[in-house]
Structures are given as C-alpha cells and as structure tokens.
Design a protein around this motif. Structure first.
Motif, mmCIF file in Angstrom:
data_model
loop_
_atom_site.group_PDB
_atom_site.id
_atom_site.type_symbol
_atom_site.label_atom_id
_atom_site.label_comp_id
_atom_site.label_asym_id
_atom_site.label_seq_id
_atom_site.Cartn_x
_atom_site.Cartn_y
_atom_site.Cartn_z
ATOM 1 N N UNK A 133 -2.534 -5.666 11.813
ATOM 2 C CA UNK A 133 -3.234 -4.388 11.685
ATOM 3 C C UNK A 133 -2.360 -3.345 10.989
ATOM 4 N N UNK A 134 -1.089 -3.276 11.393
ATOM 5 C CA UNK A 134 -0.192 -2.307 10.771
ATOM 6 C C UNK A 134 0.045 -2.626 9.297
ATOM 7 N N UNK A 135 0.185 -3.906 8.974
ATOM 8 C CA UNK A 135 0.410 -4.290 7.575
ATOM 9 C C UNK A 135 -0.763 -3.848 6.697
ATOM 10 N N UNK A 136 -1.981 -4.013 7.203
ATOM 11 C CA UNK A 136 -3.166 -3.599 6.445
ATOM 12 C C UNK A 136 -3.192 -2.077 6.258
ATOM 13 N N UNK A 137 -2.864 -1.338 7.312
ATOM 14 C CA UNK A 137 -2.878 0.126 7.227
ATOM 15 C C UNK A 137 -1.769 0.648 6.312
ATOM 16 N N UNK A 138 -0.599 0.015 6.376
ATOM 17 C CA UNK A 138 0.493 0.431 5.481
ATOM 18 C C UNK A 138 0.111 0.167 4.025
ATOM 19 N N UNK A 139 -0.610 -0.939 3.786
ATOM 20 C CA UNK A 139 -1.075 -1.226 2.432
ATOM 21 C C UNK A 139 -2.040 -0.164 1.938
ATOM 22 N N UNK A 140 -2.954 0.249 2.802
ATOM 23 C CA UNK A 140 -3.898 1.314 2.452
ATOM 24 C C UNK A 140 -3.169 2.624 2.199
ATOM 25 N N UNK A 141 -2.163 2.907 3.028
ATOM 26 C CA UNK A 141 -1.397 4.141 2.861
ATOM 27 C C UNK A 141 -0.669 4.158 1.518
ATOM 28 N N UNK A 142 -0.121 3.023 1.132
ATOM 29 C CA UNK A 142 0.589 2.944 -0.140
ATOM 30 C C UNK A 142 -0.346 3.222 -1.304
ATOM 31 N N UNK A 143 -1.570 2.704 -1.218
ATOM 32 C CA UNK A 143 -2.562 2.947 -2.270
ATOM 33 C C UNK A 143 -2.882 4.442 -2.351
ATOM 34 N N UNK A 144 -3.056 5.082 -1.197
ATOM 35 C CA UNK A 144 -3.351 6.518 -1.171
ATOM 36 C C UNK A 144 -2.219 7.321 -1.802
ATOM 37 N N UNK A 145 -0.975 6.940 -1.508
ATOM 38 C CA UNK A 145 0.172 7.647 -2.087
ATOM 39 C C UNK A 145 0.216 7.468 -3.603
ATOM 40 N N UNK A 146 -0.078 6.250 -4.070
ATOM 41 C CA UNK A 146 -0.085 5.994 -5.513
ATOM 42 C C UNK A 146 -1.170 6.795 -6.220
ATOM 43 N N UNK A 147 -2.270 7.038 -5.512
ATOM 44 C CA UNK A 147 -3.375 7.807 -6.089
ATOM 45 C C UNK A 147 -3.167 9.312 -5.928
ATOM 46 N N UNK A 148 -2.085 9.695 -5.226
ATOM 47 C CA UNK A 148 -1.810 11.107 -5.027
ATOM 48 C C UNK A 148 -2.611 11.751 -3.913
ATOM 49 N N UNK A 149 -3.264 10.913 -3.116
ATOM 50 C CA UNK A 149 -4.081 11.437 -2.016
ATOM 51 C C UNK A 149 -3.194 11.570 -0.778
ATOM 52 N N UNK A 150 -2.355 12.599 -0.769
ATOM 53 C CA UNK A 150 -1.366 12.740 0.291
ATOM 54 C C UNK A 150 -1.969 13.070 1.657
ATOM 55 N N UNK A 151 -3.038 13.886 1.738
ATOM 56 C CA UNK A 151 -3.641 14.121 3.062
ATOM 57 C C UNK A 151 -4.118 12.831 3.728
ATOM 58 N N UNK A 152 -4.751 11.950 2.941
ATOM 59 C CA UNK A 152 -5.216 10.680 3.503
ATOM 60 C C UNK A 152 -4.038 9.774 3.855
ATOM 61 N N UNK A 153 -3.005 9.793 3.025
ATOM 62 C CA UNK A 153 -1.804 8.998 3.316
ATOM 63 C C UNK A 153 -1.157 9.463 4.613
ATOM 64 N N UNK A 154 -1.105 10.793 4.815
ATOM 65 C CA UNK A 154 -0.523 11.327 6.045
ATOM 66 C C UNK A 154 -1.365 10.953 7.255
ATOM 67 N N UNK A 155 -2.676 10.980 7.102
ATOM 68 C CA UNK A 155 -3.566 10.602 8.211
ATOM 69 C C UNK A 155 -3.368 9.132 8.584
ATOM 70 N N UNK A 156 -3.181 8.289 7.579
ATOM 71 C CA UNK A 156 -2.946 6.868 7.845
ATOM 72 C C UNK A 156 -1.603 6.654 8.532
#
Length: 217
Positions: A133-156
C-alpha cells in the motif's frame, strides 16, 4: 537381585522422562520448497542476531523439494537458500519454538504450527499488505511532484504517514499482547515509542519516536 531390578527400572524411567522432555523442547522445522529446480541445493537456518558461523548456522540439501531442521535454541532465525539461487525466493523468519513448525519457501514464504510462529505469520501478512500500500502511494506522490501538484503530493505524504503510524501501533500492540518471549522481543524492538537524544548543550532528553518532540520529565 530384586533391588537391582528396581534400580534398573527407575533408571530407565528417568532416561525416558528426560528423552521426552528434550523432544518437547526441540523445534522441528519441516519445510517444502516451491520448485524442483532447487533439488540438491543447500538451504540454511541462520540466527537473526549474532555471528553467523559454522557453530551457529545449520544447512541441509533439499531432497524431493523437502528439508528439515532441528534446534533447541529459542531465538529468531532466517531460512535462506544458497545465495546463488535466492533470486525470486523470499527469505523467511521463524521462531525456534518447541514444537513442529511447517514452512513453505517460495516467492512468498510462510511458516506456522506453533503459537509464536502463527503470530509471526499474521504480522508478516499484515506487513506485506502495508508495504504494498505504501509503495503504491509513494508512486502516486512522486507523479504529483513531477507534475508540480505539491498540495496533492503533501496530502499523499500525510496519508502515508498516517498509514505507517497505524502499522507501527499495530506492531506495538501485537508485542504488548504477547507480553514476553522471542517474538515479543523482536516486535517490541522494531518500533519503540521513545528514544534518547543528546542536545547541543549536552543534555540527554527523551523524545517521542512518532512526533520527534521532547517529552517533559
């Protein structure tokens, strides 16, 4: 003559009693491995803590996809294939607990059959679910950071922290429920609730291991 006979019977009884006691105290690990390709390869029973030496490590050849170990030492062990053949095979933790321990070594390995090993298997399953579960969420967070979506990355990130804290508390609770024993000591040592920290002024303080805040004493 009669006295000699009675003494002999008593000695045999004591011997049988001691033999039964020793048998009950031994941990018998009966394992199978998930593929014929490991026939004739060596598999090892290695102490989790302390030196791995010829005196502390046991090994045996796999025959007909089966292997067995016996130990009289109550401690945590790792079961490992020869390092040349470990790719794709999951190492396994077991408790050297008196009784019969059934082991399956494969891409996902399992053990059970004694109280502590049954509890260890439950913790292992929950750990694997948590890690996935954590690996999947960290992967999603990395995508958000690459897209510049920092609020969503912080929420993740906060969501990951919350999930991991729940997992740590589950591990702590399992240790508390066990109260004592080899598995209790192993689980209790994974996520202590506090730790000591030396401050720049030389003082040693107690810190909350989850919040990293100093605890007033």
């Amino acid at each position: 003559m009669k006295k000699l006979f009675l003494c002999l019977i008593a000695a045999i009884s004591v011997f049988n009693l001691n033999s039964c006691k020793e048998a009950r105290q031994s941990c018998h690990i009966q394992g199978v491995i998930g593929s014929d390709q490991y026939e004739g390869k060596r598999i090892f029973l290695v102490p989790l803590y302390g030196p791995a030496t010829a005196e502390t490590v046991d090994s045996i050849e796999i025959k007909d996809r089966k292997f067995e170990f016996t130990t009289d030492t109550m401690q945590m062990y790792k079961i490992l294939l020869d390092y040349h053949y470990r790719m794709g095979i999951q190492p396994l933790l077991v408790v050297g607990e008196p009784g019969e321990v059934k082991v399956v070594i494969d891409s996902i390995s399992h053990a059970g059959g004694t109280p502590q090993n049954d509890s260890l298997e439950q913790w292992k399953v929950r750990t694997e679910i948590h890690n996935k579960q954590l690996a999947e969420l960290h992967g999603m967070r990395k995508v958000m950071e690459q897209q510049g979506n920092m609020p969503q990355a912080l929420a993740l990130k906060e969501h990951c922290d919350s999930i991991h804290l729940a997992y740590k508390n589950m591990t702590r609770q399992m240790a508390a429920n066990l109260k004592e024993g080899v598995l209790h000591d192993f689980l209790a040592g994974l996520y202590p609730t506090t730790y000591k920290k030396k401050l720049p002024d030389g003082r040693i303080v107690t810190v909350n291991a989850d919040t990293h805040e100093e605890i007033a004493e």
